[in-house]
Design a protein around this motif. Structure first.
Motif, PDB file in Angstrom:
ATOM      1  N   SER A  55      19.185  -1.479 136.194  1.00 31.20           N
ATOM      2  CA  SER A  55      19.353  -1.971 137.559  1.00 31.20           C
ATOM      3  C   SER A  55      18.904  -0.952 138.602  1.00 31.20           C
ATOM      4  N   SER A  56      18.476   0.226 138.187  1.00 34.73           N
ATOM      5  CA  SER A  56      17.989   1.332 139.025  1.00 34.73           C
ATOM      6  C   SER A  56      19.133   2.066 139.709  1.00 34.73           C
ATOM      7  N   ASN A  57      18.843   3.286 140.178  1.00 39.34           N
ATOM      8  CA  ASN A  57      19.878   4.170 140.698  1.00 39.34           C
ATOM      9  C   ASN A  57      20.326   3.849 142.119  1.00 39.34           C
ATOM     10  N   ASN A  58      19.562   3.091 142.886  1.00 35.82           N
ATOM     11  CA  ASN A  58      19.831   3.013 144.310  1.00 35.82           C
ATOM     12  C   ASN A  58      20.639   1.795 144.741  1.00 35.82           C
ATOM     13  N   LEU A  59      21.176   1.038 143.795  1.00 31.95           N
ATOM     14  CA  LEU A  59      21.990  -0.113 144.165  1.00 31.95           C
ATOM     15  C   LEU A  59      23.440   0.323 144.348  1.00 31.95           C
ATOM     16  N   PRO A  60      24.077  -0.068 145.447  1.00 34.05           N
ATOM     17  CA  PRO A  60      25.447   0.382 145.713  1.00 34.05           C
ATOM     18  C   PRO A  60      26.481  -0.362 144.882  1.00 34.05           C
ATOM     19  N   ILE A  61      27.678   0.208 144.812  1.00 29.62           N
ATOM     20  CA  ILE A  61      28.802  -0.486 144.193  1.00 29.62           C
ATOM     21  C   ILE A  61      29.017  -1.799 144.935  1.00 29.62           C
ATOM     22  N   GLY A  62      29.360  -2.838 144.201  1.00 22.96           N
ATOM     23  CA  GLY A  62      29.549  -4.143 144.814  1.00 22.96           C
ATOM     24  C   GLY A  62      28.318  -5.010 144.756  1.00 22.96           C
ATOM     25  N   SER A  63      27.250  -4.549 144.094  1.00 21.90           N
ATOM     26  CA  SER A  63      26.036  -5.353 143.949  1.00 21.90           C
ATOM     27  C   SER A  63      25.577  -5.326 142.498  1.00 21.90           C
ATOM     28  N   ASN A  64      24.897  -6.393 142.092  1.00 18.36           N
ATOM     29  CA  ASN A  64      24.316  -6.480 140.756  1.00 18.36           C
ATOM     30  C   ASN A  64      25.342  -6.224 139.645  1.00 18.36           C
ATOM     31  N   MET A  65      26.559  -6.756 139.835  1.00 14.86           N
ATOM     32  CA  MET A  65      27.588  -6.581 138.810  1.00 14.86           C
ATOM     33  C   MET A  65      27.363  -7.560 137.660  1.00 14.86           C
ATOM     34  N   PRO A  66      27.801  -7.205 136.457  1.00 16.89           N
ATOM     35  CA  PRO A  66      27.753  -8.182 135.365  1.00 16.89           C
ATOM     36  C   PRO A  66      28.702  -9.338 135.657  1.00 16.89           C
ATOM     37  N   ALA A  67      28.393 -10.504 135.138  1.00 15.25           N
ATOM     38  CA  ALA A  67      29.249 -11.670 135.363  1.00 15.25           C
ATOM     39  C   ALA A  67      30.596 -11.464 134.676  1.00 15.25           C
ATOM     40  N   PRO A  68      31.689 -11.922 135.288  1.00 14.96           N
ATOM     41  CA  PRO A  68      33.007 -11.808 134.641  1.00 14.96           C
ATOM     42  C   PRO A  68      33.015 -12.485 133.271  1.00 14.96           C
ATOM     43  N   VAL A  69      33.841 -11.970 132.381  1.00 13.02           N
ATOM     44  CA  VAL A  69      34.028 -12.577 131.063  1.00 13.02           C
ATOM     45  C   VAL A  69      35.499 -12.943 130.913  1.00 13.02           C
ATOM     46  N   SER A  70      35.784 -13.968 130.125  1.00 14.36           N
ATOM     47  CA  SER A  70      37.169 -14.412 129.994  1.00 14.36           C
ATOM     48  C   SER A  70      37.423 -14.994 128.612  1.00 14.36           C
ATOM     49  N   ASP A  71      38.705 -15.091 128.288  1.00 12.83           N
ATOM     50  CA  ASP A  71      39.156 -15.722 127.056  1.00 12.83           C
ATOM     51  C   ASP A  71      40.417 -16.510 127.392  1.00 12.83           C
ATOM     52  N   ASP A  72      40.612 -17.634 126.723  1.00 11.87           N
ATOM     53  CA  ASP A  72      41.706 -18.552 127.032  1.00 11.87           C
ATOM     54  C   ASP A  72      42.416 -18.899 125.734  1.00 11.87           C
ATOM     55  N   ASP A  73      43.740 -18.705 125.682  1.00 13.54           N
ATOM     56  CA  ASP A  73      44.474 -19.033 124.455  1.00 13.54           C
ATOM     57  C   ASP A  73      45.323 -20.293 124.599  1.00 13.54           C
ATOM     58  N   GLY A  74      45.121 -21.033 125.694  1.00 11.80           N
ATOM     59  CA  GLY A  74      45.880 -22.253 125.926  1.00 11.80           C
ATOM     60  C   GLY A  74      47.120 -22.038 126.766  1.00 11.80           C
ATOM     61  N   THR A  75      47.588 -20.798 126.861  1.00 13.66           N
ATOM     62  CA  THR A  75      48.723 -20.475 127.721  1.00 13.66           C
ATOM     63  C   THR A  75      48.258 -19.668 128.927  1.00 13.66           C
ATOM     64  N   VAL A  76      47.493 -18.604 128.662  1.00 16.50           N
ATOM     65  CA  VAL A  76      46.968 -17.774 129.743  1.00 16.50           C
ATOM     66  C   VAL A  76      45.467 -17.585 129.572  1.00 16.50           C
ATOM     67  N   THR A  77      44.817 -17.191 130.656  1.00 14.94           N
ATOM     68  CA  THR A  77      43.408 -16.820 130.633  1.00 14.94           C
ATOM     69  C   THR A  77      43.293 -15.341 130.973  1.00 14.94           C
ATOM     70  N   LEU A  78      42.635 -14.591 130.113  1.00 15.29           N
ATOM     71  CA  LEU A  78      42.339 -13.182 130.352  1.00 15.29           C
ATOM     72  C   LEU A  78      40.928 -13.095 130.918  1.00 15.29           C
ATOM     73  N   THR A  79      40.791 -12.473 132.089  1.00 10.43           N
ATOM     74  CA  THR A  79      39.481 -12.324 132.724  1.00 10.43           C
ATOM     75  C   THR A  79      39.246 -10.857 133.056  1.00 10.43           C
ATOM     76  N   VAL A  80      38.052 -10.385 132.758  1.00  9.77           N
ATOM     77  CA  VAL A  80      37.650  -9.015 133.104  1.00  9.77           C
ATOM     78  C   VAL A  80      36.430  -9.099 134.014  1.00  9.77           C
ATOM     79  N   SER A  81      36.501  -8.406 135.143  1.00 13.33           N
ATOM     80  CA  SER A  81      35.370  -8.310 136.059  1.00 13.33           C
ATOM     81  C   SER A  81      35.261  -6.860 136.518  1.00 13.33           C
TER      82      SER A  81
END
Length: 258
Positions: A55-81
């Motif tokens: 993504s190159s060195n000059n992009l600031p925090i808050g840009s070009n982030m990876p998409a959030p990932v999640s998992d769902d067990d039917g009771t709760v959803t775990l999401t990481v961003s």
């Protein structure tokens, strides 16, 4: 006036209140990846890194982030961003077999914890039941597995919990800071199971802040996040029926004695 019958009913009601609650054992929900250079199988829950570009060195925090990932067990959803820009490269200096992981840049010159908070250099980990059962739950633990790549990578990692609801600040850091060694051999799991974890909630967040460098040349590999939780127990149907029934009998007994 308390007669023997009323006293007996109160004893029954007290026993009903003391009846055991419906309980559930701790459950684990996990977004599982694969450590670089390992041969373990992976379900690609973090996304396939093999064809990503830098993504190159000059992009600031808050840009070009990876998409959030999640998992769902039917009771709760775990999401990481994350609020840190995606490195997206499958190979770096000293070529390695890319893991099934997130590969992101460092905290943009945050030499201390205060810099990490002001720069917004964090990973967000949430548990939420509102789209599933809406059951209330209590966190039991949270764990993040990662490794540092390069001398320019952040050196220090620490979890934070906004227990007072006033926004995340340095005062919300919990547990001890972790300072893993550089390279795959320094892969570390950061675990916290303290009382500060969200309790009796339908949604809660824990953050992992990173700092300790004056460069953004290094990168951070996150390959596993898990959380243990328990559903908040509810009174059993038998307990509730016994309490209601005793209350009815007490009222009937009083009306007859008047």
């Amino acid at each position: 006036m308390m007669n023997r019958r009323n006293a007996a009913l109160l004893v029954v009601a007290g026993a009903a209140i003391g009846m055991p609650l419906q309980t559930a054992g701790a459950a684990t929900i996990d977004i599982e990846g694969r450590l670089a250079d390992s041969t373990e199988e992976s379900a690609l829950e973090w996304g396939d890194n093999s064809t990503r570009g830098d993504s190159s060195n000059n992009l600031p925090i808050g840009s070009n982030m990876p998409a959030p990932v999640s998992d769902d067990d039917g009771t709760v959803t775990l999401t990481v961003s994350t609020n840190i820009q995606d490195w997206r490269t499958g190979y770096s200096t000293g070529s390695y077999d890319a893991g099934e992981e997130w590969n992101v840049r460092s905290s943009s010159n945050a030499a201390a914890a205060t810099g990490a908070f002001s720069n917004g250099a964090f990973f967000s980990i949430t548990l939420d039941s509102t789209t599933n059962s809406s059951e209330r739950f209590s966190w039991q633990s949270v764990a993040v597995s990662l490794w540092r790549n390069g001398s320019g990578a952040d050196t220090t990692f620490q979890l934070a919990i906004d227990a007072d609801g006033n926004g995340f600040t340095v005062e919300d850091l919990v547990g001890a800071p972790e300072t893993p060694l550089d390279g795959i051999a320094g892969a570390t799991t950061i675990l916290f199971d303290g009382a500060e974890l969200p309790d009796n909630v339908t949604s809660g967040e824990v953050r992992l802040y990173t700092w300790g460098t004056t460069s953004i040349a290094g990168n951070i590999h996150v390959y596993d996040v898990s959380a243990d939780y328990v559903v908040v127990p509810e009174p059993s149907a038998a307990s509730l029926m016994a309490i209601v029934g005793c209350g009815f009998l007490l009222r009937r007994s009083r009306s007859r004695s008047m």
